[in-house]
Write a protein that holds these residues in place. Structure first.
Motif, PDB file in Angstrom:
ATOM      1  N   UNK A 141       0.853  -1.189   0.000  1.00  0.00           N
ATOM      2  CA  UNK A 141       0.000   0.000   0.000  1.00  0.00           C
ATOM      3  C   UNK A 141       0.891   1.243   0.000  1.00  0.00           C
ATOM      4  N   UNK A 142       0.875   1.987  -1.105  1.00  0.00           N
ATOM      5  CA  UNK A 142       1.759   3.152  -1.240  1.00  0.00           C
ATOM      6  C   UNK A 142       1.459   4.201  -0.173  1.00  0.00           C
ATOM      7  N   UNK A 143       0.200   4.358   0.202  1.00  0.00           N
ATOM      8  CA  UNK A 143      -0.122   5.336   1.247  1.00  0.00           C
ATOM      9  C   UNK A 143       0.505   4.933   2.582  1.00  0.00           C
ATOM     10  N   UNK A 144       0.491   3.655   2.885  1.00  0.00           N
ATOM     11  CA  UNK A 144       1.128   3.170   4.115  1.00  0.00           C
ATOM     12  C   UNK A 144       2.642   3.369   4.042  1.00  0.00           C
ATOM     13  N   UNK A 145       3.231   3.127   2.877  1.00  0.00           N
ATOM     14  CA  UNK A 145       4.677   3.355   2.695  1.00  0.00           C
ATOM     15  C   UNK A 145       5.004   4.820   2.951  1.00  0.00           C
ATOM     16  N   UNK A 146       4.222   5.715   2.347  1.00  0.00           N
ATOM     17  CA  UNK A 146       4.438   7.162   2.544  1.00  0.00           C
ATOM     18  C   UNK A 146       4.308   7.544   4.014  1.00  0.00           C
ATOM     19  N   UNK A 147       3.239   7.073   4.657  1.00  0.00           N
ATOM     20  CA  UNK A 147       3.000   7.434   6.056  1.00  0.00           C
ATOM     21  C   UNK A 147       4.102   6.931   6.976  1.00  0.00           C
ATOM     22  N   UNK A 148       4.531   5.691   6.778  1.00  0.00           N
ATOM     23  CA  UNK A 148       5.613   5.158   7.609  1.00  0.00           C
ATOM     24  C   UNK A 148       6.921   5.902   7.364  1.00  0.00           C
ATOM     25  N   UNK A 149       7.165   6.258   6.109  1.00  0.00           N
ATOM     26  CA  UNK A 149       8.379   7.017   5.778  1.00  0.00           C
ATOM     27  C   UNK A 149       8.361   8.361   6.483  1.00  0.00           C
ATOM     28  N   UNK A 150       7.244   9.060   6.386  1.00  0.00           N
ATOM     29  CA  UNK A 150       7.139  10.382   7.020  1.00  0.00           C
ATOM     30  C   UNK A 150       7.164  10.288   8.543  1.00  0.00           C
ATOM     31  N   UNK A 151       6.610   9.209   9.083  1.00  0.00           N
ATOM     32  CA  UNK A 151       6.617   9.009  10.528  1.00  0.00           C
ATOM     33  C   UNK A 151       8.045   8.822  11.049  1.00  0.00           C
ATOM     34  N   UNK A 152       8.884   8.127  10.289  1.00  0.00           N
ATOM     35  CA  UNK A 152      10.249   7.830  10.740  1.00  0.00           C
ATOM     36  C   UNK A 152      11.282   8.819  10.216  1.00  0.00           C
ATOM     37  N   UNK A 153      10.891   9.637   9.276  1.00  0.00           N
ATOM     38  CA  UNK A 153      11.787  10.666   8.715  1.00  0.00           C
ATOM     39  C   UNK A 153      11.016  11.974   8.651  1.00  0.00           C
ATOM     40  N   UNK A 154      10.919  12.654   9.764  1.00  0.00           N
ATOM     41  CA  UNK A 154      10.111  13.866   9.829  1.00  0.00           C
ATOM     42  C   UNK A 154      10.862  15.114   9.360  1.00  0.00           C
ATOM     43  N   UNK A 155      12.139  14.979   9.103  1.00  0.00           N
ATOM     44  CA  UNK A 155      12.947  16.091   8.591  1.00  0.00           C
ATOM     45  C   UNK A 155      13.929  15.530   7.578  1.00  0.00           C
TER      46      UNK A 155
END
Length: 191
Positions: A81-95
């Motif tokens: 799920x690309x949305x889940x990939x994006x969300x997890x990426x942003x959650x672990x890389x906030x900057x």
């Protein structure tokens, strides 16, 4: 009209070549891939160190790497799920993610067709993100350990060793990720 056996075999051979060429043109990746895009102003200067006569260009898509990136995980199955990939990426890389491009190293292609010149990449955040992805998605990989790197160029077998060198670490801030499906549909996203 009677066609000789030699001529029939030649026609079959040509048909086989045509099919092989067509299959190669239609080749698609079997899996999805999450990558971090590297935007480094000095990239073209790095590429200039490679002698054009050393480049492996026998196949399309090889030679110099014009779009440098670090693969976070290759091998995502179709159900990713690309949305889940994006969300997890942003959650672990906030900057923006700071990566260090370390020494120029190389490895030989398993088929011994070319050498791959690369920078080793040091970035604990990418190791963390790789673990998050492998823990949350179905994937297939032939490599049990994650070793982040960015390809510089594909060169003819035996020529890679002359480019191996210790370099001063290059620090690069990156904030663009992209996910490519097995059909090469690409989604870009910033953190």
């Amino acid at each position: 009209m009677i066609i000789s056996e030699i001529f029939k075999n030649r026609l079959k051979s040509l048909a086989g070549i045509k099919n092989t060429i067509q299959e190669a043109k239609n080749h698609k990746n079997e899996y999805g891939c999450l990558m971090l895009e590297i935007k480094y102003e000095g990239w073209d200067d790095i590429l200039k160190i490679i002698d054009k006569d050393d480049l492996y260009t026998a196949e399309e898509g090889f030679g110099l790497e014009k779009n440098p990136h670090v693969t976070i995980l290759f091998g995502f199955h179709d159900n990713a799920d690309i949305d889940k990939i994006k969300n997890l990426t942003k959650e672990h890389c906030s900057e923006p993610v700071e990566i260090l491009l370390k020494n120029i190293t190389m490895f030989e292609n398993v088929e011994n067709k070319y050498d791959v010149l690369k920078f080793d990449v040091k970035c604990p955040k990418l190791n963390e993100l790789n673990k998050v992805m492998t823990d949350n998605f179905d994937y297939t990989s032939d490599f049990p350990d994650y070793h982040p790197h960015t390809t510089i160029a594909y060169v003819k077998t035996g020529t890679g060793k002359k480019y191996v060198s210790k370099k001063e670490d290059l620090s690069v801030l990156c904030d663009n990720f992209f996910y490519s499906t097995k059909d090469n549909k690409t989604t870009y996203f910033k953190i």
